[in-house]
Write a protein that holds these residues in place. Sequence first.
Motif, PDB file in Angstrom:
ATOM      1  N   GLU A   6     -27.314 -42.700 -86.313  1.00 14.14           N
ATOM      2  CA  GLU A   6     -25.859 -42.702 -86.289  1.00 14.14           C
ATOM      3  C   GLU A   6     -25.308 -44.079 -86.646  1.00 14.14           C
ATOM      4  O   GLU A   6     -25.964 -45.104 -86.423  1.00 14.14           O
ATOM      5  N   CYS A  22     -24.099 -39.777 -89.600  1.00 16.09           N
ATOM      6  CA  CYS A  22     -25.447 -39.561 -89.085  1.00 16.09           C
ATOM      7  C   CYS A  22     -26.342 -39.288 -90.279  1.00 16.09           C
ATOM      8  O   CYS A  22     -26.228 -38.228 -90.901  1.00 16.09           O
ATOM      9  N   TRP A  36     -22.910 -32.731 -82.783  1.00 17.65           N
ATOM     10  CA  TRP A  36     -22.540 -34.026 -82.225  1.00 17.65           C
ATOM     11  C   TRP A  36     -22.332 -33.852 -80.723  1.00 17.65           C
ATOM     12  O   TRP A  36     -21.703 -32.883 -80.281  1.00 17.65           O
ATOM     13  N   ARG A  38     -21.555 -36.312 -76.974  1.00 18.13           N
ATOM     14  CA  ARG A  38     -21.094 -37.601 -76.478  1.00 18.13           C
ATOM     15  C   ARG A  38     -21.381 -37.687 -74.986  1.00 18.13           C
ATOM     16  O   ARG A  38     -21.458 -36.664 -74.290  1.00 18.13           O
ATOM     17  N   PHE A  70     -16.147 -31.856 -88.375  1.00 21.65           N
ATOM     18  CA  PHE A  70     -17.583 -32.029 -88.582  1.00 21.65           C
ATOM     19  C   PHE A  70     -17.915 -31.539 -89.985  1.00 21.65           C
ATOM     20  O   PHE A  70     -17.563 -30.430 -90.366  1.00 21.65           O
ATOM     21  N   LEU A  81     -18.523 -37.091 -88.661  1.00 22.99           N
ATOM     22  CA  LEU A  81     -17.578 -36.624 -87.653  1.00 22.99           C
ATOM     23  C   LEU A  81     -16.304 -37.430 -87.845  1.00 22.99           C
ATOM     24  O   LEU A  81     -16.236 -38.595 -87.461  1.00 22.99           O
ATOM     25  N   TYR A  94     -21.823 -41.600 -78.824  1.00 22.49           N
ATOM     26  CA  TYR A  94     -21.886 -40.384 -79.619  1.00 22.49           C
ATOM     27  C   TYR A  94     -23.271 -40.248 -80.252  1.00 22.49           C
ATOM     28  O   TYR A  94     -23.786 -41.200 -80.844  1.00 22.49           O
ATOM     29  N   CYS A  96     -25.885 -37.639 -82.654  1.00 21.09           N
ATOM     30  CA  CYS A  96     -26.072 -36.454 -83.473  1.00 21.09           C
ATOM     31  C   CYS A  96     -27.433 -35.844 -83.143  1.00 21.09           C
ATOM     32  O   CYS A  96     -28.343 -36.540 -82.681  1.00 21.09           O
TER      33      CYS A  96
END
Length: 130
Positions: A6, A22, A36, A38, A70, A81, A94, A96
């Motif tokens: 990322e 990513c 994704w 978080r 996305f 994103l 965050y 991926c």
Amino acid sequence: QVQLVESGGGSVEAGGSLTLSCAASGYIGTGYCMAWFRQAPGKEREGVAAIGPGGFSTTYADSVKGRFTFSLDNAKNTLYLQMNSLKPEDTAMYYCAARREAFGRWCWPLSTRANDYDYWGRGTQLTVSS
């Protein structure tokens, strides 16, 4: 095996925009579903969005619907994103993630559950100030 990296995190003021990327080490255009996630300090990992093989279908968490987009660039093997109208509560690391589709482990319906994904990046930090 897919490796994910990322990038694009940073600090932004509330109401601002930022795009996370990513990069995947291998081809993920077909046969893989991606997502994704978080995680904020002291909170559980939250699924933000998922995308199906080829990038033709997406799903979003209610908390980001209408603000996040996305997408998948098949030629670059890169996920994006796009985040607009950012809020302080979007502050988090965050990540991926990806999973190869297989018999009995279909990508449909799209999932934002962390346990459904096998490959993970190390994350990129987003901080939104009020």
